[in-house]
Design a protein around this motif. Structure first.
Motif, PDB file in Angstrom:
ATOM      1  N   ARG A 108       0.815  -1.215   0.000  1.00 19.94           N
ATOM      2  CA  ARG A 108       0.000   0.000   0.000  1.00 19.94           C
ATOM      3  C   ARG A 108       0.850   1.267   0.000  1.00 19.94           C
ATOM      4  O   ARG A 108       0.400   2.318  -0.456  1.00 19.94           O
ATOM      5  CB  ARG A 108      -0.924   0.004   1.217  1.00 19.94           C
ATOM      6  CG  ARG A 108      -2.034  -1.048   1.166  1.00 19.94           C
ATOM      7  CD  ARG A 108      -2.882  -1.008   2.424  1.00 19.94           C
ATOM      8  NE  ARG A 108      -2.098  -1.369   3.608  1.00 19.94           N
ATOM      9  CZ  ARG A 108      -2.568  -1.338   4.854  1.00 19.94           C
ATOM     10  NH1 ARG A 108      -3.814  -0.920   5.065  1.00 19.94           N
ATOM     11  NH2 ARG A 108      -1.806  -1.697   5.856  1.00 19.94           N
ATOM     12  N   ARG A 109       2.077   1.183   0.521  1.00 21.24           N
ATOM     13  CA  ARG A 109       2.941   2.364   0.601  1.00 21.24           C
ATOM     14  C   ARG A 109       3.894   2.484  -0.584  1.00 21.24           C
ATOM     15  O   ARG A 109       4.438   3.556  -0.834  1.00 21.24           O
ATOM     16  CB  ARG A 109       3.758   2.329   1.893  1.00 21.24           C
ATOM     17  CG  ARG A 109       2.932   2.405   3.160  1.00 21.24           C
ATOM     18  CD  ARG A 109       3.818   2.675   4.360  1.00 21.24           C
ATOM     19  NE  ARG A 109       4.782   1.594   4.579  1.00 21.24           N
ATOM     20  CZ  ARG A 109       5.875   1.701   5.344  1.00 21.24           C
ATOM     21  NH1 ARG A 109       6.139   2.859   5.920  1.00 21.24           N
ATOM     22  NH2 ARG A 109       6.666   0.675   5.530  1.00 21.24           N
ATOM     23  N   ALA A 110       4.108   1.388  -1.277  1.00 23.57           N
ATOM     24  CA  ALA A 110       5.104   1.362  -2.347  1.00 23.57           C
ATOM     25  C   ALA A 110       4.670   2.200  -3.544  1.00 23.57           C
ATOM     26  O   ALA A 110       3.467   2.342  -3.821  1.00 23.57           O
ATOM     27  CB  ALA A 110       5.358  -0.079  -2.785  1.00 23.57           C
ATOM     28  N   LYS A 111       5.649   2.751  -4.246  1.00 20.45           N
ATOM     29  CA  LYS A 111       5.369   3.526  -5.451  1.00 20.45           C
ATOM     30  C   LYS A 111       5.409   2.654  -6.704  1.00 20.45           C
ATOM     31  O   LYS A 111       4.660   2.882  -7.653  1.00 20.45           O
ATOM     32  CB  LYS A 111       6.383   4.668  -5.587  1.00 20.45           C
ATOM     33  CG  LYS A 111       6.244   5.731  -4.510  1.00 20.45           C
ATOM     34  CD  LYS A 111       7.063   6.975  -4.840  1.00 20.45           C
ATOM     35  CE  LYS A 111       8.557   6.719  -4.764  1.00 20.45           C
ATOM     36  NZ  LYS A 111       9.335   7.960  -4.976  1.00 20.45           N
ATOM     37  N   TYR A 112       6.316   1.674  -6.722  1.00 19.76           N
ATOM     38  CA  TYR A 112       6.503   0.861  -7.916  1.00 19.76           C
ATOM     39  C   TYR A 112       6.609  -0.618  -7.552  1.00 19.76           C
ATOM     40  O   TYR A 112       6.992  -0.971  -6.433  1.00 19.76           O
ATOM     41  CB  TYR A 112       7.792   1.272  -8.659  1.00 19.76           C
ATOM     42  CG  TYR A 112       7.852   2.726  -9.023  1.00 19.76           C
ATOM     43  CD1 TYR A 112       7.251   3.198 -10.192  1.00 19.76           C
ATOM     44  CD2 TYR A 112       8.521   3.641  -8.214  1.00 19.76           C
ATOM     45  CE1 TYR A 112       7.314   4.544 -10.532  1.00 19.76           C
ATOM     46  CE2 TYR A 112       8.588   4.981  -8.547  1.00 19.76           C
ATOM     47  CZ  TYR A 112       7.970   5.427  -9.706  1.00 19.76           C
ATOM     48  OH  TYR A 112       8.036   6.752 -10.032  1.00 19.76           O
ATOM     49  N   VAL A 160      12.589  -2.973 -15.266  1.00 19.79           N
ATOM     50  CA  VAL A 160      11.249  -2.516 -15.618  1.00 19.79           C
ATOM     51  C   VAL A 160      10.406  -2.403 -14.356  1.00 19.79           C
ATOM     52  O   VAL A 160      10.287  -3.365 -13.589  1.00 19.79           O
ATOM     53  CB  VAL A 160      10.566  -3.475 -16.616  1.00 19.79           C
ATOM     54  CG1 VAL A 160       9.154  -2.991 -16.931  1.00 19.79           C
ATOM     55  CG2 VAL A 160      11.390  -3.597 -17.885  1.00 19.79           C
ATOM     56  N   TRP A 161       9.826  -1.218 -14.134  1.00 20.01           N
ATOM     57  CA  TRP A 161       8.960  -0.957 -12.990  1.00 20.01           C
ATOM     58  C   TRP A 161       7.553  -0.645 -13.463  1.00 20.01           C
ATOM     59  O   TRP A 161       7.370  -0.079 -14.544  1.00 20.01           O
ATOM     60  CB  TRP A 161       9.470   0.240 -12.171  1.00 20.01           C
ATOM     61  CG  TRP A 161      10.864   0.120 -11.681  1.00 20.01           C
ATOM     62  CD1 TRP A 161      11.988   0.577 -12.299  1.00 20.01           C
ATOM     63  CD2 TRP A 161      11.300  -0.488 -10.459  1.00 20.01           C
ATOM     64  NE1 TRP A 161      13.098   0.287 -11.534  1.00 20.01           N
ATOM     65  CE2 TRP A 161      12.703  -0.367 -10.409  1.00 20.01           C
ATOM     66  CE3 TRP A 161      10.638  -1.123  -9.406  1.00 20.01           C
ATOM     67  CZ2 TRP A 161      13.455  -0.847  -9.350  1.00 20.01           C
ATOM     68  CZ3 TRP A 161      11.390  -1.608  -8.351  1.00 20.01           C
ATOM     69  CH2 TRP A 161      12.784  -1.467  -8.325  1.00 20.01           C
ATOM     70  N   LYS A 162       6.566  -0.977 -12.655  1.00 23.81           N
ATOM     71  CA  LYS A 162       5.186  -0.589 -12.918  1.00 23.81           C
ATOM     72  C   LYS A 162       4.690   0.255 -11.761  1.00 23.81           C
ATOM     73  O   LYS A 162       4.803  -0.136 -10.598  1.00 23.81           O
ATOM     74  CB  LYS A 162       4.292  -1.823 -13.088  1.00 23.81           C
ATOM     75  CG  LYS A 162       2.862  -1.468 -13.497  1.00 23.81           C
ATOM     76  CD  LYS A 162       2.047  -2.706 -13.822  1.00 23.81           C
ATOM     77  CE  LYS A 162       0.647  -2.325 -14.295  1.00 23.81           C
ATOM     78  NZ  LYS A 162      -0.148  -3.518 -14.652  1.00 23.81           N
ATOM     79  N   SER A 163       4.167   1.434 -12.104  1.00 22.29           N
ATOM     80  CA  SER A 163       3.696   2.353 -11.078  1.00 22.29           C
ATOM     81  C   SER A 163       2.410   1.833 -10.443  1.00 22.29           C
ATOM     82  O   SER A 163       1.475   1.431 -11.137  1.00 22.29           O
ATOM     83  CB  SER A 163       3.453   3.735 -11.694  1.00 22.29           C
ATOM     84  OG  SER A 163       2.889   4.602 -10.745  1.00 22.29           O
TER      85      SER A 163
END
Length: 267
Positions: A54-58, A233-236
């Motif tokens: 819940r706190r993570a950005k990516y 590769v990150w997903k927002s």
């Protein structure tokens, strides 16, 4: 480490420390790194704890690592050596551009099937099969390799800000827009080549501009001695609001700048 150790944190530090390899001698080829690199550092906190979602950005989607160190030319393309006066420094091979291009090509080819739409994969592999079966075709109609459209796989690009020439070549070969490389060019202009930390300055730029939306995919591409090339590769997971602490807040209104791209007909 996080895959092997559930319910844990990891701190990753990316940095360029030019003082360690500062060259005090007179060999011109070894003086280049003194002028080329700048100090830079970034730290990221990673977690595989379920409650941190819940706190993570990516969310980390893919990692592709390419290392050509087994090849002698690649290994010695950028390496520490001594000059005739026993001063230590970094030697850069004249074959660096060719070697680096080969490592990047290998990395991108491995990444493609993981992120590209099926339509793009079919086009790429069909041209590859055609080239294998029929060679380069007739001289009058040579078969050009198909370059997949990576803009269909990613909304944002954070490319290692090595130099203007490198960014120009990657933009041309991957058919990226000026907007796609805005963060990379801004990082190069504002901070110089800070090596591996440059891709994090670029991500900070996108966040400061509030360009990252929920569900956006971010491709970070970096490379260096070895020769190595890595993609992440990150997903927002949510819309990223402008943070209260960010290295761009004191100069954000100055970017993007027109100096990033030369005017037609100028040198």
């Amino acid at each position: 480490m996080l895959q092997a150790n559930p319910n844990n944190y990891a701190v990753v530090v990316s940095t360029e420390m030019v003082g360690y390899n500062w060259y005090p001698g007179k060999d011109r080829s070894m003086l280049i790194p003194n002028c080329y690199f700048r100090m830079g550092c970034a730290a990221m906190l990673l977690s595989n704890r379920h409650r941190d979602h819940r706190r993570a950005k990516y969310r980390l989607e893919h990692i592709v690592r390419t290392h050509k160190g087994a090849d002698v030319r690649s290994f010695r393309s950028i390496y520490q050596d001594e000059d005739s006066e026993k001063f230590k420094g970094i030697k850069i091979s004249k074959d660096l551009v060719e070697i680096g291009g080969d490592a990047i090509k290998t990395n991108i080819t491995t990444l493609g099937p993981l992120v590209l739409p099926v339509s793009e994969q079919l086009l790429f592999f069909s041209t590859l099969v055609w080239k294998i079966l029929f060679g380069n075709g007739a001289k009058s109609h040579p078969t050009k390799p198909y370059i997949p459209d990576y803009k269909l796989a990613f909304e944002h690009f954070c490319v290692h800000a090595a130099s203007k020439t490198v960014l120009d070549e990657l933009q041309r070969n991957l058919k990226l827009s000026d907007k796609n490389l805005e963060a990379s060019r801004a990082a190069l202009h504002r901070f110089g080549n800070t090596s591996s930390s440059s891709i994090w300055y670029e991500l900070a730029y996108l966040e400061a501009k509030e360009q990252v939306k929920r569900g956006d995919r971010v491709w970070q591409l970096a490379f260096g001695s070895g020769f190595k090339c890595n993609s992440v590769v990150w997903k927002s997971l949510r819309k990223i609001r402008r943070p209260s602490r960010n290295p761009w807040l004191d100069c954000l209104d100055r970017y993007p700048q027109e100096i990033f791209r030369p005017n037609p007909g100028t040198v």
